[in-house]
Design an enzyme around this catalytic site. Sequence first.
Site, PDB file in Angstrom:
ATOM      1  N   CYS A   1       0.937  -1.290   0.074  1.00 38.78           N
ATOM      2  CA  CYS A   1       0.017  -0.079  -0.062  1.00 38.78           C
ATOM      3  C   CYS A   1       0.899   1.230  -0.079  1.00 38.78           C
ATOM      4  O   CYS A   1       1.905   1.244  -0.202  1.00 38.78           O
ATOM      5  CB  CYS A   1      -1.017   0.118   1.194  1.00 38.78           C
ATOM      6  SG  CYS A   1      -0.102   0.036   2.901  1.00 38.78           S
TER       7      CYS A   1
ATOM      8  N   CYS B   1       4.017   1.536   1.802  1.00 39.11           N
ATOM      9  CA  CYS B   1       5.306   0.875   1.568  1.00 39.11           C
ATOM     10  C   CYS B   1       5.983   1.908   0.540  1.00 39.11           C
ATOM     11  O   CYS B   1       7.355   1.874   0.635  1.00 39.11           O
ATOM     12  CB  CYS B   1       5.076  -0.261   0.711  1.00 39.11           C
ATOM     13  SG  CYS B   1       4.386  -1.716   1.638  1.00 39.11           S
TER      14      CYS B   1
ATOM     15  N   ASP C   1      -3.244 -28.198 -19.791  1.00 42.47           N
ATOM     16  CA  ASP C   1      -1.984 -28.791 -19.395  1.00 42.47           C
ATOM     17  C   ASP C   1      -2.415 -29.306 -17.780  1.00 42.47           C
ATOM     18  O   ASP C   1      -3.371 -28.915 -17.235  1.00 42.47           O
ATOM     19  CB  ASP C   1      -0.953 -27.961 -19.377  1.00 42.47           C
ATOM     20  CG  ASP C   1       0.109 -28.701 -18.611  1.00 42.47           C
ATOM     21  OD1 ASP C   1       0.670 -29.544 -19.006  1.00 42.47           O
ATOM     22  OD2 ASP C   1       0.917 -27.673 -17.574  1.00 42.47           O
TER      23      ASP C   1
END
Lengths: 60, 778
Positions: free
Chosen positions: B88, B91, B497
């Site tokens: 956020c 940071c 896969d």
Amino acid sequence: MTNLLMLIPVALVLGALGLVGFLWALRSGQFEDLDGAANRILFDYDELEQKTDDNEKQHP
Amino acid sequence: MAVCAHCGAEVGVASTGGAEFCCRGCRAAYSLVRGMGLDQYYRRRSIDPTQRPLRPDDEAGPVDYSAQVHPSDDGIVGLHLMVEGMHCAACVWLIESILARQPGVIEARLNMTTRRLVVRWRDGETNANAVLAPVIAIGYRLQPYDPARLGRESERVEKELLRAMAVAGFAAGNVMLFSVSIWAGQSGSMDWVTRSLFHWISALIALPAVVYCIRPFARSAFSALRAGRSNMDVPITIGVTLASAMSLWETMRGGPHAYFDAAISLLFFLLIGRYLDSRARGRARSSAEHLLALGAVTVTVLDGDGTRRLLPPEQVQLGMTVLVATGERIGADGTVTDGQSEIDTSLITGETVPAPVEPGATVFAGTLNLSGPLKLEVTAVGESTLLAEIVRMMEVAEQGRARYVAIADRVARYYAPVVHLMGLVTFLGWEIFTDTPWQVALLYAVSVLIITCPCALALAVPVVQVVASGRWLRRGILAKSATAQERLASVDWVVFDKTGTLTEGRPELQAGHWTQEDLRQAASIAAASKHPVARAVARAMPDVPVADDVREVAGCGLAYGDIRLGSRQWLGLPDDPAEASGPELFLARPGHPAVRFGFRDPLRADAKDVVALLKHKGYRLTLLSGDRRSVVETIAGDLGIDDWQAGCKPADKCARLAALAGAGHKVLMIGDGLNDAPALASAHVSMSPSSAVDISQTVADVVFQGHLLSPVIEALAVARKAGALVRQNFALALGYNLLTIPLAIAGQVTPLIAAISMSTSSVIVISNALRLSRGRLW
């Protein structure tokens, strides 16, 4: 009619001012981080500025 | 349960970081942040569960950033980095504050939208590694990138569009002021002198703006014409240019038919569409680039004199000795010269059981070293590696994929000639069958072109795509290719896969003949290891204390005093073919019979529902896996996929896809491994989870994030709905033209009618597209 002669240039100049302002903001990178700009106003940078000033003083 | 004060994860009972922290690294990071006086970070932040937790990475080892530094004059150097682990705005604050406190650092700016960080410092006072060390110690991951290569082009285009949009908006607004006055004065209250003055002022504003704003369209139209094609930009360019030129001519002779407002507001609408389109796509692409850049590996090279260097894989030379730590991905093809370990090859072959390796064995780049450190001698570099071979196959497959023509261009191909012909017919018709002067006939012809100028038509696709990709982005689906949505909408066959796509790609403990006490003991030993199978045991019982002094025997297992936890061969147990499906571990204690723990790669939690829904919606499903027959058969049976094939090599997968395409099917391939990359490239359209190897993400048209498979459903549902909306929009726009073209041919279109018809059709198309933004689709 004389009103128009004055009002038209005024309207155009005001509009052009807005346009120039926008282009300036765009050029100076203010649209590059809209999320960050919205949050930055809440940051507390006081101490950091002091620190940067110190750096500047050491290296004029 | 207590929560770690640094990373926010739950703190285990036997945490190495004490009661408040989940590990030692978090404890150290916390005291580092506190020591700098930045601990208000912890009060301000909000943790984003979709991001990597903020935990220092012990395994990663030091990375040398100094090679990536950009030098510049005046002794100031800089570094561009991508940040992983940003949760956020706090940071952003934390990282910028820490960097700004490093001596010598001049500037640190982190862009929250793109997660890109620019640091600049004075050369000689400090160095890259010293500057970045505290940020890494806190738990962020930094990946240098080359700003010249990454998204420069799209950024430039986006800025140009935004500038043009601003100019067009300004001009459209001001011209409209005069136009509204003219329309209001049409009843007779305005004399022709005033009207003429207003026309001249409009011309003064509109003409330069049109010249400036038409460039993006004109460029694209010219390049299409030069290539002998036609696209939507051709009629746009012609229409706008003619409208402006004719309006100027009308203005000069004092006539009433000036379309400046129509021309410029048309450009304004179109530029909005273009800009939103390029931004939505740019966002998805930059997220994808971000994922890729973080996946890049470095290789640890051991020099003759015993020093270690970190090199990017492309700089590794033949015959070099490469060190691969436990848990690290192997960066080069080579032969093992020292060490014993097990290799997880699932990304290359789809095989889920790790293969043991010892000196002399050959290993490939992209595989994961599981249980012991290895020394390799590099045997192949560059073009001769297995990786390069797969890339070559992929390129061949991509060339084979027919050049897909977007629906808008297909429509434009017919639209442009028809309207231009109509303009010509109008001119000739008025000239031949009536005695109107040629100037007036030309005026009518041009008004046909203006009224058919495909504003709504050109908005029909981009607006839907913008809304659809916004919806995708909210669900963590990133469309990398412009036409992915259209191609997804036409899919009728889905090929999966197995490993990492239908399954989670990591082993989970299965129920078996073991007691809780057995598991407790096994888990306390296993917690000491990074081996994925051991981690699975530890996960099954997370709260047990970690046993001290556990010895890891590479390629064999773990020993704790007399107790051993390891492979069948190591413990000397007889082979039992009935049990041998998937990885296994045995717990041997003196005086007890050995206890077997079986593992298997579990299906993604919603795989069954997704498969059932796809079948219900009428998609044909196929499972192509490189894994062994027994495993694939079980999974296919569980999911109810009747058509499956085991032991596929990359070429087999491609062949199968080619066969399906040959039968006229539109195939969606979903895969994550290196072995899937060629198949992803050759399919009609392809998706890849964000946990996939980078090469698969590069090829895939769409990348989806998260642990669930449901994004596949969302992607298909939105794409189908978007396809329907695009067709509706085309119908609306063309219908509108059908109403107004007769008016134009009859010479009845006034500037007012042109302006109204153009803006209403655009608004209708946009509101129709907005219906996609919410609501359940399937």
